[in-house]
Design an enzyme around this catalytic site. Structure first.
Site, PDB file in Angstrom:
ATOM      1  N   HIS A  99      -4.647  -3.386   6.253  1.00 52.91           N
ATOM      2  CA  HIS A  99      -4.443  -3.647   4.815  1.00 52.91           C
ATOM      3  C   HIS A  99      -5.801  -4.082   4.261  1.00 52.91           C
ATOM      4  CE1 HIS A  99      -2.795  -4.969   1.056  1.00 52.91           C
ATOM      5  NE2 HIS A  99      -3.164  -6.212   1.263  1.00 52.91           N
ATOM      6  N   ASP A 103       0.845  -1.204   0.000  1.00 55.87           N
ATOM      7  CA  ASP A 103       0.000   0.000   0.000  1.00 55.87           C
ATOM      8  C   ASP A 103       0.881   1.256   0.000  1.00 55.87           C
ATOM      9  OD1 ASP A 103      -2.487  -1.639   0.635  1.00 55.87           O
ATOM     10  OD2 ASP A 103      -1.190  -2.077   2.334  1.00 55.87           O
TER      11      ASP A 103
END
Ligand code: NAD
Ligand code: LMR
Length: 332
Positions: A191, A163
């Protein structure tokens, strides 16, 4: 005692015959994690039906004639896979398919991390460093950690680096700079689609990122694109990200071992112990600095109300995930 510089380092990779494993093992064997001087022994764990496929991967590793690859251990037994390992990449688990959220995998994959946490506790090096990649990575990391009472919180992490790299790449493209010119990006929280990619502290060269892009771009492009990138890849590829995930896993471990650049940080999922008001024990994406093989959450950053509300949202989701796996957390 000073450790000999040429002692082979033992690295465990679970799910080694899977897609991420295939993109990761050859880079580990080539010396991309520990440098071109350090021999490695790869401990590869798979489920029994995947052992034939794993033996094919082992043939290919042999055929590369990597000078640093001293040995391979292939097994379907976690105790053998983690015996004496210095680093563990916990990848093996089921990926989601189109239309699923990562948390839909929670009960499917959770048991794996309970068993592996116990095996790490019994068999790994007392200094082992663990990165959980298998989804839902934050809560799986918490399960593994809680099932390893003889190890420390600071030895377990979950992966937010993919990410983080996605946010870096988008910001660099928007500002027309190299990713290396950007510092202090954070991806907070889970996440998952509640994660908060945050550039309020970020610098682009010598300038604050918030002077280079406007709030509308942050809210309408950066945040949703990073939050939904995994799903977009599944839709386009028909399979979840693999090479970028392996690359992020290497980046994560490499920075943990060799350190983050001075004055900057990376995003890692680590066990919260009260920082920024997050539920203690959950694995939360934080800004993290690494030095001398140790990692430390960057504390006391001044957060805007917008940032605080986004962080609260993703904390709530992690608390909910935790309540769904309480039976797998022996100490709670
Ligand atoms: P894959 O299906 O290609 O491979 C997974 C492998 O794990 C398979 O070979 C399977 O046999 C093995 N496995 C299953 N249970 C196991 C167990 N108990 N012990 C050992 N091995 C086991 O999947 P993939 O694409 O390699 O993805 C693996 C995981 O990583 C998935 O959960 C995926 O969602 C996750 N992922 C996480 C991130 C992240 O940023 N955290 C990024 C990408 C993928
Ligand atoms: C990703 O972010 O690409 C992975 O977690 C795979 C997924 O399920 O989105």
């Amino acid at each position: 005692m000073i450790e000999p510089q040429n002692r082979p380092i033992r690295i465990a990779v679970t799910g080694a015959a899977g897609h991420i494993g295939y993109a990761l093992l050859f880079r580990l064997a080539a010396g991309e994690l520990l440098g071109r001087e350090r021999p490695v022994i790869l401990h590869l764990l798979e489920i029994t039906p995947a052992l034939p496929a794993l033996s094919g991967v082992a043939m290919e590793l042999a055929d590369c004639a990597f000078p640093l690859l001293e040995d391979l251990v292939l097994t379907d037994q976690p105790d053998k896979a983690f015996d004496g390992v210095d680093y563990a990449f916990l990848v093996g688990s089921r990926p989601r398919s189109q239309g699923m959220e990562r948390k839909d995998l929670l009960r499917v994959n959770a048991e794996i991390f309970k068993i592996q946490g116990r095996a790490l506790n019994e068999r790994a090096s007392r200094k082992v460093r663990v990165l959980v990649v298998g989804n839902p990575a934050n809560t799986n990391a918490m399960i593994a950690r809680e099932n390893a009472p003889d190890l420390k919180d600071s030895q377990f992490t979950s992966m937010m680096r993919l990410d983080h790299n996605r946010a870096l790449s988008l910001l660099a493209k928007s500002c027309r700079v190299n990713v290396g010119d950007i510092q202090r990006v954070t991806v907070w929280g889970n996440h998952s689609s509640t994660q908060f990619p945050d550039i309020e502290q970020a610098q682009v060269g010598d300038e604050p990122a918030t002077q280079k892009v406007d709030q509308r771009w942050i809210e309408e492009t950066l945040i949703p694109t990073v939050q939904q990138r995994g799903a977009a890849i599944i839709k386009a590829r028909g399979a979840s990200s693999a090479a970028s995930a392996a690359s992020a896993a290497l980046d994560h471990m490499r920075d943990w071992i060799h350190g983050t650049p001075p004055g900057s940080w990376v995003s890692m999922g680590v066990a919260a112990s009260g920082q920024y008001g997050i539920a203690p024990g959950v694995f939360f994406g934080y800004p993290v600095e690494c030095r001398g093989g140790e990692m430390r959450i960057v504390e006391a950053l001044k957060l805007s109300d917008f940032a605080r509300s986004r962080i609260h949202l993703t904390d709530q989701e992690l608390r909910e995930e935790r309540s769904g796996v309480l039976d797998l957390l022996p100490h709670r």
